[in-house]
Design a protein around this motif. Structure first.
Motif, mmCIF file in Angstrom:
data_model
loop_
_atom_site.group_PDB
_atom_site.id
_atom_site.type_symbol
_atom_site.label_atom_id
_atom_site.label_comp_id
_atom_site.label_asym_id
_atom_site.label_seq_id
_atom_site.Cartn_x
_atom_site.Cartn_y
_atom_site.Cartn_z
ATOM 1 N N ALA A 51 36.555 59.573 -19.173
ATOM 2 C CA ALA A 51 35.160 59.096 -19.404
ATOM 3 C C ALA A 51 35.030 58.052 -18.245
ATOM 4 O O ALA A 51 33.818 57.963 -17.594
ATOM 5 N N TRP A 52 36.090 57.199 -18.018
ATOM 6 C CA TRP A 52 35.936 56.212 -16.826
ATOM 7 C C TRP A 52 35.488 56.795 -15.503
ATOM 8 O O TRP A 52 34.702 56.173 -14.618
ATOM 9 N N LEU A 53 35.852 57.773 -15.417
ATOM 10 C CA LEU A 53 35.765 58.463 -14.101
ATOM 11 C C LEU A 53 34.351 59.253 -13.838
ATOM 12 O O LEU A 53 33.675 58.907 -12.825
ATOM 13 N N GLY A 54 33.825 59.565 -14.923
ATOM 14 C CA GLY A 54 32.593 59.805 -14.917
ATOM 15 C C GLY A 54 31.424 58.614 -14.703
ATOM 16 O O GLY A 54 30.398 58.803 -13.753
ATOM 17 N N TRP A 55 32.016 57.422 -15.157
ATOM 18 C CA TRP A 55 31.044 56.363 -15.014
ATOM 19 C C TRP A 55 31.054 55.821 -13.659
ATOM 20 O O TRP A 55 30.233 55.587 -12.804
ATOM 21 N N GLN A 56 32.382 55.906 -13.118
ATOM 22 C CA GLN A 56 32.860 55.457 -11.699
ATOM 23 C C GLN A 56 32.125 56.598 -10.645
ATOM 24 O O GLN A 56 31.530 56.096 -9.559
ATOM 25 N N HIS A 57 31.871 57.810 -11.017
ATOM 26 C CA HIS A 57 31.169 58.644 -10.326
ATOM 27 C C HIS A 57 29.804 58.495 -9.950
ATOM 28 O O HIS A 57 29.225 58.495 -9.008
ATOM 29 N N PHE A 58 29.296 58.021 -11.269
ATOM 30 C CA PHE A 58 27.691 57.644 -11.166
ATOM 31 C C PHE A 58 27.600 56.515 -10.287
ATOM 32 O O PHE A 58 26.523 56.438 -9.427
ATOM 33 N N HIS A 108 21.180 45.640 2.179
ATOM 34 C CA HIS A 108 22.557 46.501 2.261
ATOM 35 C C HIS A 108 23.588 45.823 2.151
ATOM 36 O O HIS A 108 24.494 46.219 1.536
ATOM 37 N N LEU A 109 23.771 44.548 2.530
ATOM 38 C CA LEU A 109 25.100 43.699 2.234
ATOM 39 C C LEU A 109 25.194 43.336 0.916
ATOM 40 O O LEU A 109 26.408 43.578 0.388
ATOM 41 N N SER A 110 24.221 43.329 -0.150
ATOM 42 C CA SER A 110 24.230 43.037 -1.507
ATOM 43 C C SER A 110 24.804 44.423 -2.096
ATOM 44 O O SER A 110 25.586 44.271 -2.686
ATOM 45 N N LEU A 111 24.363 45.505 -1.660
ATOM 46 C CA LEU A 111 24.842 46.638 -2.106
ATOM 47 C C LEU A 111 26.382 46.913 -1.862
ATOM 48 O O LEU A 111 26.930 47.508 -2.594
ATOM 49 N N ASP A 112 26.738 46.853 -0.506
ATOM 50 C CA ASP A 112 27.937 46.924 -0.076
ATOM 51 C C ASP A 112 28.911 46.112 -0.908
ATOM 52 O O ASP A 112 29.947 46.622 -1.239
ATOM 53 N N ALA A 113 28.548 44.874 -1.279
ATOM 54 C CA ALA A 113 29.641 43.879 -2.132
ATOM 55 C C ALA A 113 29.770 44.607 -3.539
ATOM 56 O O ALA A 113 30.705 44.622 -3.860
ATOM 57 N N LEU A 114 28.671 45.027 -3.947
ATOM 58 C CA LEU A 114 28.859 45.701 -5.261
ATOM 59 C C LEU A 114 29.635 47.069 -5.256
ATOM 60 O O LEU A 114 30.457 47.469 -6.042
ATOM 61 N N TRP A 115 29.509 47.766 -4.176
ATOM 62 C CA TRP A 115 30.203 49.281 -3.913
ATOM 63 C C TRP A 115 31.553 48.928 -3.699
ATOM 64 O O TRP A 115 32.512 49.596 -4.027
ATOM 65 N N GLY A 119 34.513 50.005 -5.934
ATOM 66 C CA GLY A 119 35.528 50.843 -5.218
ATOM 67 C C GLY A 119 37.063 50.493 -5.593
ATOM 68 O O GLY A 119 37.897 51.116 -5.830
ATOM 69 N N ILE A 120 37.181 48.921 -5.730
ATOM 70 C CA ILE A 120 38.619 48.371 -5.975
ATOM 71 C C ILE A 120 38.879 48.857 -7.541
ATOM 72 O O ILE A 120 39.967 49.156 -7.775
ATOM 73 N N ILE A 121 37.901 48.732 -8.412
ATOM 74 C CA ILE A 121 38.075 49.071 -9.746
ATOM 75 C C ILE A 121 38.772 50.595 -9.847
ATOM 76 O O ILE A 121 39.331 51.133 -10.516
ATOM 77 N N PHE A 122 37.757 51.394 -8.878
ATOM 78 C CA PHE A 122 38.045 52.737 -8.992
ATOM 79 C C PHE A 122 39.493 52.962 -8.548
ATOM 80 O O PHE A 122 40.125 53.973 -9.133
ATOM 81 N N VAL A 123 39.724 52.582 -7.660
ATOM 82 C CA VAL A 123 41.177 52.584 -7.002
ATOM 83 C C VAL A 123 42.432 52.220 -8.121
ATOM 84 O O VAL A 123 43.472 52.928 -8.245
ATOM 85 N N VAL A 124 42.075 51.203 -8.439
ATOM 86 C CA VAL A 124 43.092 50.626 -9.424
ATOM 87 C C VAL A 124 43.297 51.600 -10.570
ATOM 88 O O VAL A 124 44.386 51.815 -11.041
ATOM 89 N N LEU A 125 42.087 51.813 -11.196
ATOM 90 C CA LEU A 125 42.135 53.065 -12.291
ATOM 91 C C LEU A 125 42.980 54.207 -11.832
ATOM 92 O O LEU A 125 43.583 55.064 -12.698
ATOM 93 N N LEU A 126 42.661 54.700 -10.685
ATOM 94 C CA LEU A 126 43.128 55.916 -10.176
ATOM 95 C C LEU A 126 44.685 55.839 -10.276
ATOM 96 O O LEU A 126 45.572 56.920 -10.818
#
Length: 293
Positions: A51-58, A108-115, A119-126
C-alpha cells in the motif's frame, strides 16, 4: 501543426512495419526466444505491490506534475508580476540582504523540497522492503531483454505483462532511470541554479558551472514528460483495471477499486493544477515571507 502530426503518424507506421518485418527473420526469432523480454528476479524478491507504494506513486505524480508546471512558468515568464522575499535570514541572500524571487520560483522551490523529502522516504522504503529488486537491474541480461521488449512493443505484438510479479526489462530500465538517474540529476542541477548554492565556492563553481546545470535541467524535465506520457499510455493499453489495481489498490484483482482511487487522485491533481495561481499561492507564500508586486 497538421504537418507535424502527419509526419509523426507516418514515422510511427514505418517503425511498426519495420519491427514486424524484423520479427519474420529467423535470427530475430531466435533472439526473442533466447531473450523473451524479462529477467527472473532473485528468489528473495517480494511479490506484489504494498500500500505504501501506491501512496508514494500518487505523491510523486502529484509533485512532479506541479513541478513541471511551475518550472515551465519560471522559464517562460519574462516579467513576473509578483515576488516573494524571505522573512528571516537564510542561504538565499545577496550582500547580506534576502533575495527577491518570483512567486512562481518560490512555488517551484517549495514543491522541489517536498518532492525531495518524499523521494528520500520512497528510496528508504524501497531498500527496507526489498522492492528495489523489482526496479534495479541485477543482471546484464536486462539489456538484451530490454531490446527484445522494445521490439515486441514496436511490432504491436506486446510482451506478456505480469507487473504484480515482475516487470519486463524495458520497464525495469525506465523505472531505474527515473528514480536513480533523472531524479538525482534534476535535484543536482536545480540546486546549482538556486540561490542556496554557495556563491563564493570558486573552485566548486568552476568545476560545476551554472551554465552546465541549465543545459541539463531542461532536457531532464522533457525526459520526465516523455516518461509520464508513455507510462500512462501503456498503463491504459496493457490492461487498465489490472494495472490500476496494482498501483492504487495493492491488489492483483480486476475490479474497479484501483480505477476509482486513480480517478480521485486525478481529480486532486487537476484541482491543484488550477489552484496553483497567485490568488491561492499568495497566502501560502506569505506564511514564510513577504509577497509584493
Amino acid at each position: 501543426m497538421a504537418v507535424a502530426i502527419t509526419i509523426a503518424v507516418v514515422a510511427l507506421a514505418a517503425v511498426v512495419l519495420f519491427a514486424q518485418w524484423m520479427r519474420t527473420l529467423p535470427a530475430v526469432q531466435d533472439f526473442l526466444t533466447t531473450y523473451p523480454g524479462q529477467v527472473e528476479l532473485p528468489g528473495t524478491a517480494p511479490v506484489g505491490l504494498p500500500a505504501w507504494l501506491g501512496w508514494q506513486h500518487f505523491l510523486n505524480a502529484f509533485f512532479i506534475v506541479l513541478i513541471i508546471r511551475s518550472g515551465w512558468l519560471v522559464r517562460t515568464t519574462a516579467r513576473p508580476k509578483e515576488h516573494w522575499t524571505r522573512n528571516n535570514t537564510g542561504p538565499i541572500r545577496t550582500k547580506g540582504k534576502p533575495t527577491k524571487i518570483s512567486l512562481n520560483l518560490w512555488f517551484h522551490l517549495s514543491l522541489d523540497a517536498l518532492w525531495v523529502l518524499n523521494g528520500i522516504i520512497f528510496v528508504v522504503l524501497l531498500f527496507i522492503t526489498g522492492q528495489w529488486m523489482r526496479i534495479v537491474p541485477t543482471s546484464w541480461d536486462v539489456v538484451p531483454n530490454a531490446l527484445s521488449a522494445a521490439l515486441q512493443y514496436a511490432s504491436l505484438n506486446w510482451p506478456t505483462e505480469n507487473g504484480w510479479v515482475n516487470y519486463n526489462s524495458l520497464q525495469v530500465l525506465a523505472y531505474f532511470s527515473i528514480v536513480f538517474l533523472a531524479a538525482p540529476l534534476a535535484l543536482a542541477t536545480g540546486l546549482r541554479m538556486s540561490g542556496a548554492w554557495p556563491k563564493n565556492a570558486t573552485t566548486l563553481n568552476r568545476i560545476y558551472p551554472v551554465e552546465a546545470a541549465r543545459a541539463i535541467h531542461f532536457p531532464v524535465m522533457l525526459y520526465f514528460i516523455c516518461f509520464v506520457i508513455v507510462h500512462v499510455a501503456l498503463v491504459f493499453t496493457t490492461g487498465a483495471l489490472h494495472n490500476l489495481n496494482h498501483m492504487y489498490a495493492s491488489t492483483d484483482g480486476a475490479g474497479w477499486t484501483g480505477f476509482w482511487i486513480f480517478a480521485a487522485s486525478l481529480a486532486v491533481m487537476v484541482a491543484a493544477w488550477f489552484l496553483a495561481r497567485p490568488l491561492f499561492l499568495r497566502p501560502l507564500a506569505s506564511l514564510t515571507g513577504k509577497v509584493s508586486k
